[in-house]
Design a protein around this motif. Structure first.
Motif, PDB file in Angstrom:
ATOM      1  N   TRP A  22     114.945 -36.609 -59.166  1.00  0.00           N
ATOM      2  CA  TRP A  22     113.702 -36.335 -58.448  1.00  0.00           C
ATOM      3  C   TRP A  22     112.964 -37.651 -58.210  1.00  0.00           C
ATOM      4  O   TRP A  22     112.830 -38.462 -59.136  1.00  0.00           O
ATOM      5  CB  TRP A  22     112.796 -35.385 -59.237  1.00  0.00           C
ATOM      6  CG  TRP A  22     113.134 -33.930 -59.102  1.00  0.00           C
ATOM      7  CD1 TRP A  22     113.689 -33.125 -60.046  1.00  0.00           C
ATOM      8  CD2 TRP A  22     112.930 -33.121 -57.947  1.00  0.00           C
ATOM      9  NE1 TRP A  22     113.850 -31.852 -59.562  1.00  0.00           N
ATOM     10  CE2 TRP A  22     113.386 -31.814 -58.270  1.00  0.00           C
ATOM     11  CE3 TRP A  22     112.418 -33.352 -56.676  1.00  0.00           C
ATOM     12  CZ2 TRP A  22     113.338 -30.756 -57.371  1.00  0.00           C
ATOM     13  CZ3 TRP A  22     112.366 -32.302 -55.759  1.00  0.00           C
ATOM     14  CH2 TRP A  22     112.821 -31.021 -56.110  1.00  0.00           C
ATOM     15  N   LEU A  23     112.492 -37.858 -56.996  1.00  0.00           N
ATOM     16  CA  LEU A  23     111.716 -39.049 -56.667  1.00  0.00           C
ATOM     17  C   LEU A  23     110.231 -38.729 -56.535  1.00  0.00           C
ATOM     18  O   LEU A  23     109.432 -39.599 -56.186  1.00  0.00           O
ATOM     19  CB  LEU A  23     112.241 -39.671 -55.365  1.00  0.00           C
ATOM     20  CG  LEU A  23     113.732 -40.070 -55.401  1.00  0.00           C
ATOM     21  CD1 LEU A  23     114.162 -40.609 -54.054  1.00  0.00           C
ATOM     22  CD2 LEU A  23     113.994 -41.081 -56.500  1.00  0.00           C
ATOM     23  N   VAL A  24     109.880 -37.453 -56.809  1.00  0.00           N
ATOM     24  CA  VAL A  24     108.475 -37.024 -56.812  1.00  0.00           C
ATOM     25  C   VAL A  24     108.230 -36.254 -58.094  1.00  0.00           C
ATOM     26  O   VAL A  24     109.171 -35.850 -58.795  1.00  0.00           O
ATOM     27  CB  VAL A  24     108.153 -36.136 -55.584  1.00  0.00           C
ATOM     28  CG1 VAL A  24     108.296 -36.922 -54.284  1.00  0.00           C
ATOM     29  CG2 VAL A  24     109.050 -34.893 -55.554  1.00  0.00           C
ATOM     30  N   ASP A  34     109.313 -37.903 -46.030  1.00  0.00           N
ATOM     31  CA  ASP A  34     109.317 -38.564 -47.336  1.00  0.00           C
ATOM     32  C   ASP A  34     110.580 -38.188 -48.120  1.00  0.00           C
ATOM     33  O   ASP A  34     111.042 -37.046 -48.070  1.00  0.00           O
ATOM     34  CB  ASP A  34     108.086 -38.146 -48.153  1.00  0.00           C
ATOM     35  CG  ASP A  34     106.793 -38.749 -47.616  1.00  0.00           C
ATOM     36  OD1 ASP A  34     106.878 -39.623 -46.736  1.00  0.00           O
ATOM     37  OD2 ASP A  34     105.711 -38.328 -48.063  1.00  0.00           O
ATOM     38  N   ILE A  35     111.138 -39.159 -48.843  1.00  0.00           N
ATOM     39  CA  ILE A  35     112.315 -38.899 -49.675  1.00  0.00           C
ATOM     40  C   ILE A  35     111.858 -38.235 -50.973  1.00  0.00           C
ATOM     41  O   ILE A  35     111.068 -38.794 -51.723  1.00  0.00           O
ATOM     42  CB  ILE A  35     113.077 -40.201 -49.994  1.00  0.00           C
ATOM     43  CG1 ILE A  35     113.428 -40.943 -48.693  1.00  0.00           C
ATOM     44  CG2 ILE A  35     114.341 -39.887 -50.781  1.00  0.00           C
ATOM     45  CD1 ILE A  35     114.294 -40.165 -47.756  1.00  0.00           C
ATOM     46  N   ALA A  57     103.793 -28.454 -56.373  1.00  0.00           N
ATOM     47  CA  ALA A  57     103.138 -27.580 -57.350  1.00  0.00           C
ATOM     48  C   ALA A  57     104.049 -27.269 -58.535  1.00  0.00           C
ATOM     49  O   ALA A  57     103.597 -27.181 -59.672  1.00  0.00           O
ATOM     50  CB  ALA A  57     102.707 -26.270 -56.677  1.00  0.00           C
ATOM     51  N   HIS A  58     105.341 -27.102 -58.257  1.00  0.00           N
ATOM     52  CA  HIS A  58     106.289 -26.777 -59.324  1.00  0.00           C
ATOM     53  C   HIS A  58     107.630 -27.425 -59.004  1.00  0.00           C
ATOM     54  O   HIS A  58     108.049 -27.460 -57.851  1.00  0.00           O
ATOM     55  CB  HIS A  58     106.496 -25.261 -59.466  1.00  0.00           C
ATOM     56  CG  HIS A  58     105.255 -24.508 -59.831  1.00  0.00           C
ATOM     57  ND1 HIS A  58     104.805 -24.407 -61.131  1.00  0.00           N
ATOM     58  CD2 HIS A  58     104.373 -23.829 -59.051  1.00  0.00           C
ATOM     59  CE1 HIS A  58     103.690 -23.682 -61.133  1.00  0.00           C
ATOM     60  NE2 HIS A  58     103.407 -23.326 -59.887  1.00  0.00           N
ATOM     61  N   ILE A  59     108.288 -27.938 -60.037  1.00  0.00           N
ATOM     62  CA  ILE A  59     109.680 -28.375 -59.927  1.00  0.00           C
ATOM     63  C   ILE A  59     110.502 -27.401 -60.762  1.00  0.00           C
ATOM     64  O   ILE A  59     110.367 -27.350 -61.984  1.00  0.00           O
ATOM     65  CB  ILE A  59     109.866 -29.825 -60.419  1.00  0.00           C
ATOM     66  CG1 ILE A  59     109.207 -30.794 -59.419  1.00  0.00           C
ATOM     67  CG2 ILE A  59     111.334 -30.159 -60.597  1.00  0.00           C
ATOM     68  CD1 ILE A  59     109.302 -32.252 -59.804  1.00  0.00           C
ATOM     69  N   GLN A  60     111.314 -26.593 -60.079  1.00  0.00           N
ATOM     70  CA  GLN A  60     111.990 -25.481 -60.743  1.00  0.00           C
ATOM     71  C   GLN A  60     113.415 -25.799 -61.186  1.00  0.00           C
ATOM     72  O   GLN A  60     113.996 -25.054 -61.974  1.00  0.00           O
ATOM     73  CB  GLN A  60     111.969 -24.256 -59.820  1.00  0.00           C
ATOM     74  CG  GLN A  60     110.577 -23.638 -59.717  1.00  0.00           C
ATOM     75  CD  GLN A  60     110.276 -23.045 -58.351  1.00  0.00           C
ATOM     76  OE1 GLN A  60     109.600 -23.676 -57.546  1.00  0.00           O
ATOM     77  NE2 GLN A  60     110.767 -21.845 -58.096  1.00  0.00           N
TER      78      GLN A  60
END
Length: 444
Positions: A22-24, A34-35, A57-60
């Protein structure tokens, strides 16, 4: 309204991938373009760009997760004006294949003697070598009690030599299912079957048992998606494609002389031809002159190509990839050289687009730089041939009926005998040899 960010299909054949990085992070604002992440497919690691604007908001799906199906929701994006803390994650799909066995209905109580026929139960997936609704013989017992186990689990246990009475079941009512047997430790060995039983048991494709380290210090390295794909595809190639190998010895002196002259002329353009660049052109021209070898076997049909797109084997840290020089026969060698340098650089960085390594009508693999004299390459399906190039070396060689010393290399063509007859393959090797030994035809 929250936006679901799904696992993308980064190539036409992609079904799943690894969310490498993940880059965010949660709370970051993203805009279109955006990447957001790096996705590892079976061939390359590719960047995933945002399409919508908003706030994460969420990384699932955590980074490093393997086997993420295309379409799985991997993150949730809050739109402009939405409170990130109040946004619920969007559901959809599963992050990775579930390791647990498929839930099955409890088996009915069985009589003391095994029944001749058994009612159909929920079967294991169709891809299993043996269906779960095929009776595998009497169920084992422990202390007079019947051991609950699916027929498929019993069959696999018998083939692997495992004792079901030592295996704990994870199915309903403690029922032993396929996953329990496959995950069982080798020491759960069952009594040896009689010769008659072994002869009657049908052949079952088995997964390799746990590797034995024999007490030798070692490391366990997890296979990358690329290495798994290489293993699967090359195994399929050797099992399903009837290979025929044809080798010729080729004098390189004229080619090396022409290469030196061309490189001198190309110095102002800062282009330097390699022998490999010239061999790519030679293979493409050969395929154009012998179109019977520029084909693919496709079941009841044959694909006959009107141009030669050459896949070139490039070694990268995780394995091997074959970027493609398209229509190589019509390109100048200086153009091929420029393209190959760019493709090889981006291949090693994992930055190739799918269309740059998927396809091709034939392949070329050169191991001459490693000093390998001659080898037989494995065909890369669905292609029907690959040219293996060995090292050029000084050898005794008969020239004009006299024994002299020449720079000679061995080239071996591997051909799919379903699509290419030996005579056609031999004709291609003859033309390839002539082009390399009289290389002015490559600049015509």
């Amino acid at each position: 309204m929250p936006i679901a960010i799904q696992m993308p299909a980064l190539s036409p054949t992609m079904e799943e991938g690894t969310l490498a990085k993940w880059l965010v992070k949660v709370g970051d604002k993203v805009s279109s373009g955006d990447i957001m992440a790096e996705i590892e497919t079976d061939k390359a690691t590719m960047e995933f760009e945002a399409v919508d604007e908003g706030t994460i908001a969420h990384i699932q799906v955590e980074e490093g997760t393997e086997g993420v199906k295309v379409g799985t929701v991997i993150a949730t994006l809050a739109e402009e004006g939405e409170d990130v803390g109040e946004v619920e994650p969007v559901d959809g799909g599963s992050a990775a294949p579930a390791p647990a066995a498929k839930e099955e209905k409890p088996a009915p109580e069985a009589p003391a003697e095994p029944a001749k026929a058994k009612p159909r139960e929920n079967a294991e997936p169709a891809r299993a070598p043996v269906s779960d609704d095929v009776e595998a013989g009497p169920a084992p017992t422990k202390d007079g009690e019947r051991i609950l186990a699916s027929p498929l689990a019993r069959r696999i246990a018998e083939q692997k030599g495992l004792d079901l009475t030592t295996i704990k079941g994870s199915g309903p009512n403690g029922r032993i299912v396929k996953a329990d047997v496959e995950n069982a430790k080798p020491e759960a060995a069952a009594p040896a079957s009689t010769a008659t039983e072994k002869e009657m048991a049908p052949a079952v494709e088995q997964k390799p048992a746990k590797a034995q380290d024999y007490g030798i210090p070692h490391e366990v390295e997890k296979l990358s998606s690329m290495r798994k794909t290489i293993a699967r595809r090359l195994t399929e190639s050797k099992q399903q494609v009837p290979h025929i190998y044809l080798t010729v010895d080729i004098r390189l002196d004229a080619l090396l002389k022409l290469r030196g002259e061309l490189n001198k002329a190309l110095e102002p353009q800062e282009i330097k031809l390699s022998v490999n660049d010239m061999l790519i052109k030679a293979l493409a021209k050969s395929l154009e002159q012998v179109p019977a070898c520029n084909v693919q076997f496709a079941g009841d049909t044959m694909l006959k190509f009107s141009r030669a797109d050459i896949s070139v084997a490039v070694s990268i840290p995780n394995g091997l990839i074959t970027p493609i020089v398209k229509d190589a026969g019509s390109k100048a060698m200086s153009k091929i050289s420029t393209e190959m340098k760019d493709l090889a650089t981006r291949a090693k960085d994992g930055k190739l687009a799918p269309e740059e390594f998927q396809g091709g009508t034939a392949s070329l693999s050169n191991m001459g730089m490693f000093g390998i004299k001659q080898f037989e390459a494995v065909i890369n399906p669905p292609q029907a041939m690959i040219m293996a190039i060995g090292a050029g070396e000084k050898r005794p060689y008969v020239i004009d009926d006299s024994l002299q010393v020449a720079t000679v290399m061995s080239a071996t063509g591997s051909f799919d005998h379903r699509a290419i007859d030996g005579a056609d393959g031999a004709q291609l090797m003859k033309v390839f040899k002539e082009l390399v030994e009289s290389p002015l035809g490559l600049v015509a």
